[in-house]
Structures are given as structure tokens and as C-alpha cells.
Write a protein that holds these residues in place. Structure first.
Motif: not given
Length: 121
Positions: A4, A28, A40-43, A45, A66-67
Motif C-alpha cells: 500500500r 472521511h 480515508e475512503r475504502e482502502d 488513505h 479505482v474501479t
């Protein structure tokens, strides 16, 4: 081995940065420590450090992978945050991407690296 990455960008204005990342990008706001902001948003940061001089905190950016890039692109277009020179397109190196510039001048490339046909946008 690598798992990551967390970009660390400049923040010129705490309140405006929090508003942009939460209200526009949908992240968030999780933590603040002496002006150092963490979202963070999903995975994903993103960290932002406080900077008072725009000349010292320029030319920063990152890629977010992203998807469903088309859906996100359409949403960000309605918010008016897609950079006019960063419209969704297939790049010569194989990424479909678009760009957003945050309230601090940081460029955020949003990309989908799945294989795409040359005719796709």
C-alpha cells in the motif's frame, strides 16, 4: 512485497481542505494532529500536512486507482471538480484516467489500470 501507499500532500487551509476532501471527494476525515490531516475512503488513505506558503508546497500530486471510473468521473463532473485539462481519456501508457485539482493545488489523478480498448474513453 509492497502492499500500500499513502500520499502526503500539502494543505494550505485546514477548513477548506476538510470540506473539499469530505464534501467533494467523498473521503472521511479521521484524524488531525497539529494540523496534519488524515482522510480515508475504502482502502485509500490521504494525508495532508499544514503548509503556509503556497510557493513551498507546489507541484504535489498522486494517483488513486479505482474501479467504476466512469461512474466516479460522472459524479465528479456534476460537482465541477474535474480539471478542464484532465478529462477522462485513455493515456498512451494504458491507463484510463482523469484529474482533479484540490483546493490546495494538489493534482489527483484518478485511474483505472484495467486493460482498455483503444476506442474506449
Amino acid at each position: 512485497m509492497f502492499k500500500r501507499s499513502t500520499p502526503i500532500l500539502a494543505s494550505l487551509n485546514r477548513a477548506e481542505t476538510i470540506a473539499f476532501y469530505t464534501e467533494k471527494l467523498g473521503f472521511h476525515f479521521t484524524t488531525e494532529n497539529n494540523g496534519y490531516l488524515i482522510f480515508e475512503r475504502e482502502d485509500i488513505h490521504i494525508h495532508l500536512f499544514p503548509c503556509s506558503d503556497p510557493a513551498e508546497c507546489r507541484n504535489m500530486g498522486c494517483y488513486l486507482y479505482v474501479t467504476d471510473i466512469e461512474q466516479l468521473y460522472a459524479h465528479y463532473q456534476t460537482l465541477g471538480i474535474v480539471h478542464p485539462n484532465g478529462l477522462l481519456k485513455l493515456m498512451p501508457w494504458g491507463l484510463r484516467q482523469f484529474a482533479v485539482v484540490d483546493n490546495n493545488g494538489n493534482i489527483i489523478y484518478i485511474a483505472d489500470d484495467r486493460p482498455a480498448l483503444k476506442a474506449e474513453v
